[in-house]
Design a protein around this motif. Sequence first.
Motif, mmCIF file in Angstrom:
data_model
loop_
_atom_site.group_PDB
_atom_site.id
_atom_site.type_symbol
_atom_site.label_atom_id
_atom_site.label_comp_id
_atom_site.label_asym_id
_atom_site.label_seq_id
_atom_site.Cartn_x
_atom_site.Cartn_y
_atom_site.Cartn_z
ATOM 1 N N ARG A 25 0.836 -1.217 0.000
ATOM 2 C CA ARG A 25 0.000 0.000 0.000
ATOM 3 C C ARG A 25 0.867 1.262 0.000
ATOM 4 O O ARG A 25 0.546 2.228 -0.676
ATOM 5 C CB ARG A 25 -0.943 -0.003 1.205
ATOM 6 N N GLY A 50 -8.188 -1.016 5.326
ATOM 7 C CA GLY A 50 -7.509 -1.904 4.384
ATOM 8 C C GLY A 50 -6.910 -3.109 5.072
ATOM 9 O O GLY A 50 -7.043 -4.241 4.613
ATOM 10 N N LEU A 266 -6.796 1.765 -3.122
ATOM 11 C CA LEU A 266 -5.734 1.476 -2.152
ATOM 12 C C LEU A 266 -6.285 0.810 -0.897
ATOM 13 O O LEU A 266 -5.612 -0.007 -0.264
ATOM 14 C CB LEU A 266 -4.998 2.763 -1.780
#
Length: 712
Positions: A25, A50, A266
């Motif tokens: 990331r 994430g 992302l």
Amino acid sequence: MNFFKKLSPFYNLALLYFVVSFTLRIVLLFHPITQSSFSFIESLKIFSLGLVSDFFVFSIALAFLWLYLIFISNSKYNKPYGYIILAGFLALLIYIASGKSIFDEYGGALPKIVLIFVSLKTLLFALFLFLPKHRNKIRYWLFAFVIFLYVLLILQNAISEFFFWNEFGVKYNFIAVNYLIYTNEVIGNIMQSYPVIPIFSTLFAITGIITYFIIKNSKNYIDEIPSFSEKIKITALYAVLFITALVAVPGLAKTENSKNVFVNELQSNGIYKFYLAFQNNKLDYYKFYKTIPNEKAFAILKQELPAISGKNTLREIKEDSLEQRKNVVLITVESLSADFMKIYGNEQNITPFLDSLAQKSLLFTNVYAAGNRTVRGLEAVTLCLPPTAGESVVKREDNKNKFSTGSIFLQKGYNVKFMYGGDAFFDNMQDFYSGNGYQIVDKSSFAKNEVTFSNVWGVCDEDMYNKAIKIMNAEAKENKPFFNHIMTVSNHRPFTYPDNKIDIPGNIKSRDGGVKYTDYALRQFFKQAEKQPWYKNTVFVIVADHCASSAGKTELPLDKYRIPALIYTPGAKPEKFNKLMSQIDVMPTLFGLLNFDYHSKFFGCDVLKTDYQPRAFIATYQDLGLIKDNVLTILSPKQQIQQFQLKLNEKTGISPEFQIYYDEIPLKSKNQSLIEQTISYYQAASYVLKEKEYQFKEIANKNKKLYANVRD
């Protein structure tokens, strides 16, 4: 504490996955293609949600490890159970090898895959059964192999996600699914584009090192195999985690709702994105998108196409002047973004021939590609209808006998061919074009002495054009006009081409080089064509299939869909058409220039007519957009609708008609009229395909013999 150590294979691999995902990331966040800045809240969302998503996705991926570990035991090799189990394996192996198993009913590679798997299981079980003294050593190396495989897949996935982002600016999507299907071309492309041997040598070395440390901290599981009760606890714990993950992963995906697409990408998990793309490669418009009654959809469409009636787009096109039965050469150029050309602001002089040809042509300055894949561009110029949700019609099962550009030329008595320097099997082009009346000329049609250079995608553009000249010279002697659609290949990664042609060496493998060589090859084609007797009676249509990249800050960034398009007629006066138009309008406009009378089902229009209403279609495989009245309307799955006011982001030194950059500002108050128009276009296009109203039946019935001959 002892029980916690039994979980070490799971949490050690999970820790590795988190570290790799976090690092990836960060790398993607600072990648040059990530053309955006992020607030603290956006950054926090990317990394916190994430990583939570990664945790649950990897929990699901650990199912295979759980299945392997839970069946490790010594008791199953005791007499008589061991012999009974081995006999069962042998019986299953014989059944599968007989060629009459249930797996053979599915055909393909499945029976071989199952046979290999069962053979290995049988062999391993026999080794454990008959070599008890070596059982621990065999188990250790098998355990090491499983851990090595997991580590390899974690690292390989990270590398794949990086290169996919490097190419498209997104996590895995529909294109990644297609890449699995066309493995020969894709693997070949990777081999020629990247230093594969150093990359994979490094990958395997790092995998080996990491595997060593994980095994060192996890082998207590096989040194002291958990008891039955401990396995029950492990299974219960994993079952709770697995079920929770099945619920949590889709829920977390719903939080990917930022207006900045890069934030969503992302934040997302690449593996889950791949799964979604695999699931959604076929999207039923009526199930996933906002709809209106079909009658209303076609009534609204009638305002745009006044001559249609009922629930189809059939109408009669009549011209006042005499038909011109000129030859037509349509060249769709691979990945040719508008901003590669000088007129759109490029200062690198990589399209000198196209720049000069544009000054002699009917130049369409404000054209948008329908999609971001070659098959979308081919669909647009061949079927002239908006890009429907899911896979392109080119790659669908129901892709034959469609109302197409080729069908019009067939009706007019033309020879009709599709020419491609690669293998036409790729992207289903062979099936689509042969099924729609085109004769196919692809790499398999080339003699050895006709190929001077090739890469994984096929022969270089010069070779394709040389072949095309030969074919057109032969066609010209048949006393009938020809329509030849040529698809180029050279402007595609790995961007290799013959040396000493342009001032950028082919071994550099640069995008600029690919573009400049493509332009050079086109110049050579015209130099040869000008010497042929058929040249002055030929119209040349040149249009990009799509842009070089589709990545942007928004779902549908306009500059990533703006393409060059022109129609060159030797001796004709050059003109510019500056109104907004779509890729699907190029061929209907050509038919108008040739004064063709025909019955049309096209959604595309002759933009030179006085009643033309400017609009353009741009789409991904799931986001369907309409540009009209300076507003972009986007239809998305789950009946979602977005609208953006388009504000020109003007660049100095570029003429107004060649400005391509726009800011997309969300509309505070929705324009209902434009929403309904957008729905009408895409719903009507989906309807005519679904109900087989976009077939070539009228013309096919009148020209059965001709059509059958061409298809044969």
